[in-house]
Design a protein around this motif. Structure first.
Motif, PDB file in Angstrom:
ATOM      1  N   LYS A 155     -25.408  -1.431  -5.505  1.00  0.00           N
ATOM      2  CA  LYS A 155     -24.492  -1.135  -4.396  1.00  0.00           C
ATOM      3  C   LYS A 155     -23.693  -2.362  -3.963  1.00  0.00           C
ATOM      4  O   LYS A 155     -22.523  -2.247  -3.626  1.00  0.00           O
ATOM      5  CB  LYS A 155     -25.306  -0.578  -3.216  1.00  0.00           C
ATOM      6  CG  LYS A 155     -24.492  -0.226  -1.979  1.00  0.00           C
ATOM      7  CD  LYS A 155     -24.020   1.221  -2.006  1.00  0.00           C
ATOM      8  CE  LYS A 155     -23.103   1.545  -0.827  1.00  0.00           C
ATOM      9  NZ  LYS A 155     -21.752   1.907  -1.216  1.00  0.00           N
ATOM     10  N   LYS A 158     -21.503  -7.752  -7.448  1.00  0.00           N
ATOM     11  CA  LYS A 158     -20.272  -7.568  -8.198  1.00  0.00           C
ATOM     12  C   LYS A 158     -20.558  -6.889  -9.539  1.00  0.00           C
ATOM     13  O   LYS A 158     -19.848  -5.971  -9.954  1.00  0.00           O
ATOM     14  CB  LYS A 158     -19.652  -8.959  -8.434  1.00  0.00           C
ATOM     15  CG  LYS A 158     -18.200  -8.890  -8.763  1.00  0.00           C
ATOM     16  CD  LYS A 158     -17.530 -10.230  -8.548  1.00  0.00           C
ATOM     17  CE  LYS A 158     -16.096 -10.116  -8.981  1.00  0.00           C
ATOM     18  NZ  LYS A 158     -15.272 -11.246  -8.615  1.00  0.00           N
ATOM     19  N   ARG A 161     -21.348  -3.195  -8.963  1.00  0.00           N
ATOM     20  CA  ARG A 161     -20.126  -2.410  -8.762  1.00  0.00           C
ATOM     21  C   ARG A 161     -19.400  -2.191 -10.084  1.00  0.00           C
ATOM     22  O   ARG A 161     -18.855  -1.126 -10.354  1.00  0.00           O
ATOM     23  CB  ARG A 161     -19.180  -3.106  -7.778  1.00  0.00           C
ATOM     24  CG  ARG A 161     -19.742  -3.288  -6.383  1.00  0.00           C
ATOM     25  CD  ARG A 161     -19.690  -2.030  -5.553  1.00  0.00           C
ATOM     26  NE  ARG A 161     -20.700  -1.067  -5.956  1.00  0.00           N
ATOM     27  CZ  ARG A 161     -20.715   0.192  -5.561  1.00  0.00           C
ATOM     28  NH1 ARG A 161     -19.790   0.650  -4.763  1.00  0.00           N
ATOM     29  NH2 ARG A 161     -21.653   1.008  -5.966  1.00  0.00           N
ATOM     30  N   ALA A 162     -19.399  -3.242 -10.918  1.00  0.00           N
ATOM     31  CA  ALA A 162     -18.756  -3.113 -12.226  1.00  0.00           C
ATOM     32  C   ALA A 162     -19.473  -2.062 -13.061  1.00  0.00           C
ATOM     33  O   ALA A 162     -18.845  -1.280 -13.776  1.00  0.00           O
ATOM     34  CB  ALA A 162     -18.751  -4.458 -12.948  1.00  0.00           C
ATOM     35  N   VAL A 164     -21.005   0.616 -11.967  1.00  0.00           N
ATOM     36  CA  VAL A 164     -20.581   1.935 -11.485  1.00  0.00           C
ATOM     37  C   VAL A 164     -19.186   2.261 -12.023  1.00  0.00           C
ATOM     38  O   VAL A 164     -18.923   3.372 -12.495  1.00  0.00           O
ATOM     39  CB  VAL A 164     -20.588   1.981  -9.940  1.00  0.00           C
ATOM     40  CG1 VAL A 164     -20.055   3.320  -9.443  1.00  0.00           C
ATOM     41  CG2 VAL A 164     -21.985   1.740  -9.416  1.00  0.00           C
ATOM     42  N   ALA A 165     -18.303   1.260 -11.969  1.00  0.00           N
ATOM     43  CA  ALA A 165     -16.938   1.482 -12.442  1.00  0.00           C
ATOM     44  C   ALA A 165     -16.930   1.819 -13.932  1.00  0.00           C
ATOM     45  O   ALA A 165     -16.263   2.765 -14.360  1.00  0.00           O
ATOM     46  CB  ALA A 165     -16.074   0.244 -12.172  1.00  0.00           C
ATOM     47  N   GLU A 168     -18.147   5.262 -14.635  1.00  0.00           N
ATOM     48  CA  GLU A 168     -17.228   6.325 -14.251  1.00  0.00           C
ATOM     49  C   GLU A 168     -16.004   6.402 -15.165  1.00  0.00           C
ATOM     50  O   GLU A 168     -15.575   7.487 -15.549  1.00  0.00           O
ATOM     51  CB  GLU A 168     -16.760   6.158 -12.803  1.00  0.00           C
ATOM     52  CG  GLU A 168     -15.988   7.386 -12.373  1.00  0.00           C
ATOM     53  CD  GLU A 168     -15.493   7.330 -10.951  1.00  0.00           C
ATOM     54  OE1 GLU A 168     -16.085   6.612 -10.131  1.00  0.00           O
ATOM     55  OE2 GLU A 168     -14.507   8.021 -10.668  1.00  0.00           O
ATOM     56  N   ASP A 169     -15.420   5.268 -15.500  1.00  0.00           N
ATOM     57  CA  ASP A 169     -14.189   5.284 -16.295  1.00  0.00           C
ATOM     58  C   ASP A 169     -14.058   3.952 -17.020  1.00  0.00           C
ATOM     59  O   ASP A 169     -13.593   2.966 -16.464  1.00  0.00           O
ATOM     60  CB  ASP A 169     -12.987   5.533 -15.377  1.00  0.00           C
ATOM     61  CG  ASP A 169     -11.706   5.759 -16.157  1.00  0.00           C
ATOM     62  OD1 ASP A 169     -11.605   5.276 -17.304  1.00  0.00           O
ATOM     63  OD2 ASP A 169     -10.805   6.413 -15.616  1.00  0.00           O
ATOM     64  N   ALA A 173     -11.949   0.581 -15.975  1.00  0.00           N
ATOM     65  CA  ALA A 173     -12.733  -0.623 -15.663  1.00  0.00           C
ATOM     66  C   ALA A 173     -12.212  -1.818 -16.470  1.00  0.00           C
ATOM     67  O   ALA A 173     -12.122  -2.933 -15.947  1.00  0.00           O
ATOM     68  CB  ALA A 173     -14.209  -0.386 -15.946  1.00  0.00           C
ATOM     69  N   MET A 176      -9.354  -3.434 -14.963  1.00  0.00           N
ATOM     70  CA  MET A 176      -9.676  -4.270 -13.798  1.00  0.00           C
ATOM     71  C   MET A 176     -10.164  -5.656 -14.228  1.00  0.00           C
ATOM     72  O   MET A 176     -10.459  -6.498 -13.387  1.00  0.00           O
ATOM     73  CB  MET A 176     -10.788  -3.622 -12.956  1.00  0.00           C
ATOM     74  CG  MET A 176     -10.486  -2.251 -12.396  1.00  0.00           C
ATOM     75  SD  MET A 176      -9.099  -2.231 -11.274  1.00  0.00           S
ATOM     76  CE  MET A 176      -7.910  -1.331 -12.242  1.00  0.00           C
ATOM     77  N   ILE A 178     -12.913  -6.014 -16.290  1.00  0.00           N
ATOM     78  CA  ILE A 178     -14.356  -5.982 -16.521  1.00  0.00           C
ATOM     79  C   ILE A 178     -14.637  -6.012 -18.022  1.00  0.00           C
ATOM     80  O   ILE A 178     -14.085  -5.204 -18.768  1.00  0.00           O
ATOM     81  CB  ILE A 178     -14.966  -4.714 -15.891  1.00  0.00           C
ATOM     82  CG1 ILE A 178     -14.794  -4.758 -14.371  1.00  0.00           C
ATOM     83  CG2 ILE A 178     -16.443  -4.575 -16.268  1.00  0.00           C
ATOM     84  CD1 ILE A 178     -15.124  -3.464 -13.674  1.00  0.00           C
ATOM     85  N   ASN A 179     -15.472  -6.947 -18.425  1.00  0.00           N
ATOM     86  CA  ASN A 179     -15.866  -7.063 -19.827  1.00  0.00           C
ATOM     87  C   ASN A 179     -16.970  -6.046 -20.114  1.00  0.00           C
ATOM     88  O   ASN A 179     -18.125  -6.234 -19.750  1.00  0.00           O
ATOM     89  CB  ASN A 179     -16.349  -8.499 -20.084  1.00  0.00           C
ATOM     90  CG  ASN A 179     -16.733  -8.713 -21.519  1.00  0.00           C
ATOM     91  OD1 ASN A 179     -16.883  -7.751 -22.285  1.00  0.00           O
ATOM     92  ND2 ASN A 179     -16.885  -9.971 -21.893  1.00  0.00           N
TER      93      ASN A 179
ATOM     94  N   HIS B  73      -9.589  -6.473 -21.200  1.00  0.00           N
ATOM     95  CA  HIS B  73     -10.087  -7.014 -19.926  1.00  0.00           C
ATOM     96  C   HIS B  73      -9.581  -8.419 -19.626  1.00  0.00           C
ATOM     97  O   HIS B  73      -9.748  -8.924 -18.519  1.00  0.00           O
ATOM     98  CB  HIS B  73     -11.619  -6.960 -19.883  1.00  0.00           C
ATOM     99  CG  HIS B  73     -12.292  -7.941 -20.784  1.00  0.00           C
ATOM    100  ND1 HIS B  73     -12.685  -7.622 -22.061  1.00  0.00           N
ATOM    101  CD2 HIS B  73     -12.638  -9.232 -20.597  1.00  0.00           C
ATOM    102  CE1 HIS B  73     -13.244  -8.675 -22.623  1.00  0.00           C
ATOM    103  NE2 HIS B  73     -13.235  -9.660 -21.756  1.00  0.00           N
ATOM    104  N   PHE B  90     -11.350   5.008  -9.155  1.00  0.00           N
ATOM    105  CA  PHE B  90     -12.784   5.268  -9.278  1.00  0.00           C
ATOM    106  C   PHE B  90     -13.174   6.275  -8.194  1.00  0.00           C
ATOM    107  O   PHE B  90     -13.284   5.943  -7.017  1.00  0.00           O
ATOM    108  CB  PHE B  90     -13.569   3.971  -9.168  1.00  0.00           C
ATOM    109  CG  PHE B  90     -13.220   3.001 -10.254  1.00  0.00           C
ATOM    110  CD1 PHE B  90     -13.553   3.264 -11.570  1.00  0.00           C
ATOM    111  CD2 PHE B  90     -12.506   1.847  -9.972  1.00  0.00           C
ATOM    112  CE1 PHE B  90     -13.202   2.396 -12.591  1.00  0.00           C
ATOM    113  CE2 PHE B  90     -12.150   0.967 -10.981  1.00  0.00           C
ATOM    114  CZ  PHE B  90     -12.499   1.241 -12.295  1.00  0.00           C
ATOM    115  N   MET B 101     -12.232  -3.584  -6.578  1.00  0.00           N
ATOM    116  CA  MET B 101     -12.246  -3.600  -8.042  1.00  0.00           C
ATOM    117  C   MET B 101     -10.947  -4.203  -8.578  1.00  0.00           C
ATOM    118  O   MET B 101     -10.949  -4.874  -9.600  1.00  0.00           O
ATOM    119  CB  MET B 101     -12.408  -2.187  -8.626  1.00  0.00           C
ATOM    120  CG  MET B 101     -13.748  -1.513  -8.463  1.00  0.00           C
ATOM    121  SD  MET B 101     -15.221  -2.456  -8.833  1.00  0.00           S
ATOM    122  CE  MET B 101     -14.962  -2.987 -10.453  1.00  0.00           C
TER     123      MET B 101
END
Ligand SMILES: Nc1ncnc2c1ncn2[C@@H]1O[C@H](COP(=O)(O)OP(=O)(O)O)[C@@H](O)[C@H]1O
Ligand SMILES: [Mg+2]
Lengths: 288, 236
Positions: A155, A158, A161-162, A164-165, A168-169, A173, A176, A178-179, B73, B90, B101
């Motif tokens: 929750k 960082k 959160r990544a 969760v992102a 989801e997609d 992600a 954004m 995110i590796n 990324h 999201f 994000m």
């Protein structure tokens, strides 16, 4: 009073299932694959405890967690990463292959005979009419800590959160920054470390281990993950606890006890018929 | 030298040649529109720029460096942000978490607060809804969120893939006003649209794409006045 003891035992067993189920569900949510070798990580963790037990029990537990964490990373890098984008069937068969590989290695190294892994002689807590094994209590406490820490991590951190992102997609992600590969690696590491902890708790309760030690808890935890809604972290917790309680309640009644596993899978089927995505699972939206 | 230079780009989906050698430039400070019918290959071009799909040939340069094979990324760190087709916010995260994000690669807390306030001042509704789960927003609000999420990292180049898709005229205007506003503040924009009229009306320059090929280019007003374009894309 027996009922309360059974319930506590069920909660404790459920906690073990939940810790394992978390690994299945997180890997499924983030890497979109079923890691059928996950159960065998528990077994590897158990043998790691055995190896280091002669030195020191606490060290043995720590080594077990660290070794499994690294094992999870290695399995992902060597076996699954080259298959990113391959058909789900190819990935599934590879996972089954990894499972047999781990079991065979254990068989070669430790043999087929059960080994005793007595981490500690803990005894029983007697509260008048109620008596509960300390191993059960320790498992419960470990479960609560694991679930709380993991929930807070997902929750508020960082990386959480990544995760969760990504679940989801994945493409959004990546946009954004995110590796994805790093997040998948971390997910395998966390899942495998939890499997090691679950293995330690199991051994506290029943201190014998064989090369197929992880198979049954693996299947049960996978069932728990599906009951709770695969991909959902709270779902894995709910599913695990539910399955553990059902199992202990069934086993407490002599007439029903032989049918315990059948009843567990019947519950799975009923829940999937009523809610195909599991108790807390969400339907994946079609993307426009 | 242009900020974004795409040269002889080719993309295949299996045996299908979706992009058959496309070249275009986006200069610093411009709004460049890429218009074309459904299936022309607009999204495919966007995904080739942002690294989500691999290319069969050609090159992409951004601010002088070759990003043809850069992983998706890493691009936001170079200054390329995108509002993908269909918004792709999201849904399970809150509005605030979505904006966070968008700032994922950056660390400065002060800069984050500044960007957040700026986005909230563009779209006050996002501030009101900051703790609402994003999936429960209306389509127009989701598009505002997607735009704001992309702008959180203060990109040099903003890629927009059909931001007007499925929106009521009111929201289309709000979004296009925002596009012009961020452009005025210095963000270069590459805008993909089926809504050609709207896109051409704000574009410095535009390219027309037909089944994987660029067939026409000119300034926004030139193309708005072009007889063929009027017939094909602007409904007469
Ligand atoms: N994942 C895919 N697999 C196969 N063909 C695709 C895929 N994505 C797009 N295409 C095809 O490539 C062409 C261009 O699609 P796209 O770039 O999405 O067009 P646009 O965004 O202009 O509507 C279309 O013919 C489409 O059917
Ligand atoms: Mg498109």
């Amino acid at each position: 009073m027996d009922f309360i003891v059974t319930l506590v035992n069920g909660l404790s067993l459920g906690g073990i299932y939940a810790m394992i189920a978390l690994g299945y569900t997180m890997v499924y949510g983030i890497a979109k694959m079923l890691n059928f070798a996950h159960g065998d990580v528990i077994m590897v963790g158990g043998y790691t405890v055995l190896v280091f037990l002669a030195v020191n029990p606490v060290l043995a537990i720590v080594m077990s967690v660290i070794f499994c964490l690294l094992l999870g990373i290695v399995i992902e890098k060597v076996a699954y990463k080259p298959l990113r984008g391959a058909s789900p069937l190819a990935v599934l068969i590879t996972a089954i292959g990894v499972s047999y590989l781990l079991q065979s290695l254990a068989l070669i190294i430790f043999g087929a005979a059960p080994e005793f892994v007595i981490i500690a002689n803990l005894g029983t807590l007697d509260l008048g009419p109620i008596s509960i094994k300390y191993s059960t209590i320790i498992t419960l406490v470990a479960t609560v800590i694991v679930m709380t820490v993991l929930s807070l991590f997902v929750k508020y951190s960082k990386i959480g959160r990544a995760m969760v992102a990504v679940s989801e997609d994945r493409d959004a992600a990546r946009l954004m920054g995110i590796n994805i590969n790093m997040i998948i690696t971390i997910t395998f590491a966390i899942g495998s470390a939890l499997a090691a902890l679950a293995g330690v708790c199991s051994l506290l309760n029943v201190p014998t281990i064989t090369p197929t030690y992880g198979a049954m808890p693996g299947i049960k935890a996978f069932t728990a993950a599906v009951i709770g809604g695969i991909g959902s972290i709270p779902g894995a917790m709910v599913g695990g606890i539910l399955l553990g309680i059902v199992e202990c309640l069934c086993k407490a009644v002599p007439e029903i006890a032989p049918y315990t596993i059948a009843i567990e899978f019947a519950i799975l089927i009923v829940i999937l018929l009523v809610k195909p995505t599991g108790i807390l699972g969400k339907k994946r939206r079609e993307k426009v | 030298m242009a900020l974004l230079e795409v040269r002889d780009l080719q993309v295949n989906y299996g045996l299908i040649k979706a992009i058959k050698g496309v070249s275009f430039d986006v200069n610093e400070g411009e709004i460049v529109a890429l218009i074309g019918a459904n299936g022309a290959g607009k999204t495919t071009i966007m995904h080739s720029v942002n690294g989500l799909i691999s290319k069969a040939g050609g090159s992409v340069h951004f601010a002088g460096s070759d990003i043809t094979h850069t992983q998706a990324h890493k691009l936001i760190g170079l200054g390329i942000a995108q509002v993908p087709e269909g918004r792709r916010i999201f849904q399970e995260l809150t509005v605030y978490e979505n904006l966070k994000m968008g700032f994922f690669i950056k660390k400065s807390k002060a800069e984050f607060e500044m960007r957040l306030e700026e986005m909230y001042s563009h779209f006050p509704i996002l501030k009101e809804r900051s703790s609402q789960i994003a999936g429960t927003l209306s389509g127009g609000e989701q598009q505002m969120l997607a735009m704001s999420r992309a702008m959180m990292s203060s990109p040099k180049l903003l890629l927009l893939d059909e931001p007007s898709m499925g929106l009521s005229p009111l929201y289309v205007n709000i979004i296009f006003d925002m596009i012009q506003a961020v452009n005025k503040q210095g963000t270069t924009v590459l805008l993909v649209e089926q809504n050609a009229k709207k896109a051409l009306s704000i574009a410095s320059r535009a390219y027309v794409l037909e089944t994987g090929r660029m067939v026409k280019t000119g300034t926004g007003s030139e193309l708005l006045g072009d007889e063929e374009i009027r017939r094909a894309y602007l409904g007469g």
